[in-house]
Motif scaffolding. Structure first.
Motif, PDB file in Angstrom:
ATOM      1  N   CYS A 169       7.629  -5.797   9.444  1.00  0.00           N
ATOM      2  CA  CYS A 169       7.309  -6.511   8.357  1.00  0.00           C
ATOM      3  C   CYS A 169       6.081  -7.343   8.847  1.00  0.00           C
ATOM      4  N   GLU A 170       6.078  -7.845  10.249  1.00  0.00           N
ATOM      5  CA  GLU A 170       4.964  -8.615  10.614  1.00  0.00           C
ATOM      6  C   GLU A 170       3.758  -8.038  10.523  1.00  0.00           C
ATOM      7  N   ILE A 171       3.523  -6.588  10.678  1.00  0.00           N
ATOM      8  CA  ILE A 171       2.336  -5.935  10.327  1.00  0.00           C
ATOM      9  C   ILE A 171       1.836  -6.445   8.873  1.00  0.00           C
ATOM     10  N   ASP A 172       2.626  -6.381   7.870  1.00  0.00           N
ATOM     11  CA  ASP A 172       2.358  -6.560   6.665  1.00  0.00           C
ATOM     12  C   ASP A 172       1.862  -8.053   6.362  1.00  0.00           C
ATOM     13  N   GLN A 173       2.308  -8.884   7.193  1.00  0.00           N
ATOM     14  CA  GLN A 173       1.975 -10.382   7.249  1.00  0.00           C
ATOM     15  C   GLN A 173       0.747 -10.626   7.893  1.00  0.00           C
ATOM     16  N   GLY A 184       8.787   6.014  15.518  1.00  0.00           N
ATOM     17  CA  GLY A 184       9.589   5.623  14.371  1.00  0.00           C
ATOM     18  C   GLY A 184       9.094   6.084  13.090  1.00  0.00           C
ATOM     19  N   ASN A 185       9.344   5.412  12.154  1.00  0.00           N
ATOM     20  CA  ASN A 185       8.906   5.886  10.576  1.00  0.00           C
ATOM     21  C   ASN A 185       7.484   5.421  10.556  1.00  0.00           C
ATOM     22  N   ASP A 186       6.784   6.218   9.514  1.00  0.00           N
ATOM     23  CA  ASP A 186       5.623   5.681   9.327  1.00  0.00           C
ATOM     24  C   ASP A 186       5.479   4.502   8.536  1.00  0.00           C
ATOM     25  N   HIS A 187       4.442   3.741   8.829  1.00  0.00           N
ATOM     26  CA  HIS A 187       4.179   2.139   8.115  1.00  0.00           C
ATOM     27  C   HIS A 187       3.649   2.295   6.704  1.00  0.00           C
ATOM     28  N   LYS A 188       4.508   1.861   5.654  1.00  0.00           N
ATOM     29  CA  LYS A 188       3.991   2.084   4.354  1.00  0.00           C
ATOM     30  C   LYS A 188       3.013   0.862   4.066  1.00  0.00           C
ATOM     31  N   LEU A 189       1.722   1.197   3.741  1.00  0.00           N
ATOM     32  CA  LEU A 189       0.675   0.096   3.539  1.00  0.00           C
ATOM     33  C   LEU A 189       0.981  -0.685   2.032  1.00  0.00           C
ATOM     34  N   LEU A 190       0.935  -1.827   2.184  1.00  0.00           N
ATOM     35  CA  LEU A 190       1.396  -2.515   0.784  1.00  0.00           C
ATOM     36  C   LEU A 190       0.082  -3.348   0.346  1.00  0.00           C
ATOM     37  N   SER A 191       0.202  -3.727  -0.980  1.00  0.00           N
ATOM     38  CA  SER A 191      -1.006  -4.193  -1.739  1.00  0.00           C
ATOM     39  C   SER A 191      -2.052  -4.960  -1.173  1.00  0.00           C
ATOM     40  N   PRO A 192      -1.436  -5.815  -0.165  1.00  0.00           N
ATOM     41  CA  PRO A 192      -2.490  -6.829   0.383  1.00  0.00           C
ATOM     42  C   PRO A 192      -3.696  -5.807   1.311  1.00  0.00           C
ATOM     43  N   GLN A 195      -0.059   4.776  -0.377  1.00  0.00           N
ATOM     44  CA  GLN A 195       0.035   4.974  -1.767  1.00  0.00           C
ATOM     45  C   GLN A 195      -0.428   3.783  -2.339  1.00  0.00           C
ATOM     46  N   PRO A 196      -1.710   3.947  -2.666  1.00  0.00           N
ATOM     47  CA  PRO A 196      -2.324   2.566  -3.233  1.00  0.00           C
ATOM     48  C   PRO A 196      -2.002   2.018  -4.756  1.00  0.00           C
ATOM     49  N   PRO A 197      -1.928   1.043  -5.488  1.00  0.00           N
ATOM     50  CA  PRO A 197      -1.837   0.716  -6.436  1.00  0.00           C
ATOM     51  C   PRO A 197      -2.510   1.322  -7.446  1.00  0.00           C
ATOM     52  N   SER A 198      -2.365   1.520  -8.588  1.00  0.00           N
ATOM     53  CA  SER A 198      -3.233   2.204  -9.574  1.00  0.00           C
ATOM     54  C   SER A 198      -4.658   1.426 -10.080  1.00  0.00           C
ATOM     55  N   SER A 199      -4.499   0.173  -9.624  1.00  0.00           N
ATOM     56  CA  SER A 199      -5.718  -0.639  -9.587  1.00  0.00           C
ATOM     57  C   SER A 199      -6.839  -0.358  -8.806  1.00  0.00           C
ATOM     58  N   PHE A 200      -6.393   0.433  -7.760  1.00  0.00           N
ATOM     59  CA  PHE A 200      -7.199   0.597  -6.569  1.00  0.00           C
ATOM     60  C   PHE A 200      -7.780   2.105  -6.684  1.00  0.00           C
ATOM     61  N   TYR A 201      -9.209   1.818  -6.296  1.00  0.00           N
ATOM     62  CA  TYR A 201     -10.048   3.378  -6.450  1.00  0.00           C
ATOM     63  C   TYR A 201     -10.749   3.549  -5.260  1.00  0.00           C
ATOM     64  N   GLY A 202     -10.823   2.561  -4.063  1.00  0.00           N
ATOM     65  CA  GLY A 202     -11.611   2.751  -2.942  1.00  0.00           C
ATOM     66  C   GLY A 202     -12.210   1.497  -2.290  1.00  0.00           C
ATOM     67  N   PHE A 203     -12.854   1.941  -1.185  1.00  0.00           N
ATOM     68  CA  PHE A 203     -13.549   0.729  -0.534  1.00  0.00           C
ATOM     69  C   PHE A 203     -14.972   1.164  -0.662  1.00  0.00           C
ATOM     70  N   SER A 204     -15.729   0.634  -1.534  1.00  0.00           N
ATOM     71  CA  SER A 204     -17.045   0.707  -1.696  1.00  0.00           C
ATOM     72  C   SER A 204     -18.264   0.643  -0.872  1.00  0.00           C
ATOM     73  N   SER A 205     -17.821  -0.103   0.447  1.00  0.00           N
ATOM     74  CA  SER A 205     -18.582  -0.206   1.585  1.00  0.00           C
ATOM     75  C   SER A 205     -18.293   0.741   2.614  1.00  0.00           C
ATOM     76  N   LEU A 206     -17.146   1.584   2.832  1.00  0.00           N
ATOM     77  CA  LEU A 206     -16.689   2.405   3.770  1.00  0.00           C
ATOM     78  C   LEU A 206     -17.677   3.547   4.260  1.00  0.00           C
ATOM     79  N   LYS A 207     -17.834   3.411   5.704  1.00  0.00           N
ATOM     80  CA  LYS A 207     -18.797   4.356   6.176  1.00  0.00           C
ATOM     81  C   LYS A 207     -18.071   5.429   7.231  1.00  0.00           C
ATOM     82  N   SER A 208     -17.013   5.039   7.649  1.00  0.00           N
ATOM     83  CA  SER A 208     -16.145   6.204   8.489  1.00  0.00           C
ATOM     84  C   SER A 208     -14.665   5.905   8.242  1.00  0.00           C
TER      85      SER A 208
END
Length: 325
Positions: A47-51, A72-80, A98-111
């Motif tokens: 949970c510290e990763i989420d924080q 161990g298990n994969d880390h699930k990325l939360l809404s933040p 697994q992004p929320p339905s309101s998420f579409y992408g990172f508009s500045s992402l290059k890599s």
């Protein structure tokens, strides 16, 4: 005037104890952070990763984020995480995307670098489609991380990657995108693609050979091709054996290709035919590096080298380096 400092934080954790320490330190850190990396072969999901991510999501300066889970298990990325809207470079390993339905992408992402990230084809395609500046895309997956129904094809994939310059994929996602009918050439040319790196292909299988040919022949401006073959002792399928001979490649040009590198190459006709095709279509080719699989017999090695040296080359400067690992 007080100077504004920007920080690059890279943390390699020998254990999860360090992630517990990092979070309270970050809470006291109010400076600009432009890059954050957390990785270790011993790092597990916690949970510290989420924080940590929650704290970083409040910083508009963060441009680069990397998270690599080692155990161990994969880390699930939360809404933040999906609020890191200023990211330009993203690397994830052993995570659940697994992004929320309101998420579409990172508009500045290059890599974008995904290594064993659990994701469905629908989410992946929607995500990269909404990253219009994406130039470098790495997708290294095993079958268990490719979830959902994969009925998408290469046309859909590359429609979402109009600006791609650097592409790296292994066999699992390649075969999933090749599950439908494969054309001889993409209807959308990959005119910006400069570097292609594929691994785990077996040219004894028609689908693997078609994948490689489709990517290469649709990339007229490609400058470097790197392939790592998957050695097999199985008999080459008849369809793969004569595939390159039966397809008309007279209009294919690789005018900017400078380097071809193939590792784990075996003495099979489709692999030799592929090299022959590239040699004949690349007038600017300078280097052909071939590392044969160590299971190839010496007499077969001699036969391969003799054939390679007899192939017609479009480039008089092409140097062939032929060796064992």
């Amino acid at each position: 005037m007080m100077k504004s400092f920007k920080y690059h934080l890279k943390v390699t954790c020998p254990s999860n104890a360090n992630s517990y320490i990092i979070y309270p330190i970050l809470l006291l850190h109010h400076r600009h952070i432009v890059s954050f990396s957390l990785s270790s072969s011993q790092l597990t999901s916690c949970c510290e990763i989420d924080q940590i991510i929650l704290h970083l999501s409040k910083m508009s300066t963060l441009k680069t984020f990397s998270l690599s889970i080692g155990l161990g298990n994969d880390h699930k990325l939360l809404s933040p995480f999906f609020m890191l809207q200023h990211l330009k470079h993203l690397k994830l390993q052993n995570c659940v995307f697994q992004p929320p339905s309101s998420f579409y992408g990172f508009s500045s992402l290059k890599s974008l670098y995904f290594h064993n990230v659990s994701i469905t084809p629908k989410v992946l395609l929607r995500f990269i489609f909404n990253c219009p500046l994406l130039k470098s895309f790495t997708l290294i997956e095993d079958e268990k991380h490719l979830t959902g129904c994969w009925n998408s094809d290469f046309v859909e994939l590359f429609t979402c990657l109009p600006m791609i310059e650097h592409l790296c994929m292994n066999s699992s996602p390649l075969k999933y995108f090749a599950s439908g009918v494969l054309p001889d050439k993409l209807p959308i040319a990959l005119v910006h693609l400069r570097v292609l790196n594929v691994s785990g292909l077996c040219f004894a299988k028609e689908v693997d050979l078609r994948c490689a040919l489709l990517l290469v022949t649709s990339s007229s401006n490609i400058e470097k091709i790197t392939m790592e073959m998957c050695y097999t002792s199985e008999v080459v399928s008849q369809s793969a054996m004569n595939l390159i001979d039966l397809v008309d490649y007279c209009n294919v040009t690789l005018d900017r290709l400078c380097e071809l590198e193939i590792r784990n190459m075996a003495n099979v006709k489709p692999e030799m035919d592929f090299v022959k095709l590239v040699l004949g279509k690349s007038p600017m080719l300078k280097k052909v590096g071939i590392v044969i699989d160590n299971r190839v017999a010496v007499n077969a090695e001699v036969k391969m080298l003799r054939e390679l040296l007899q192939y017609q080359r479009a480039s008089t400067n092409a140097k062939i380096i032929f060796e064992r690992p």
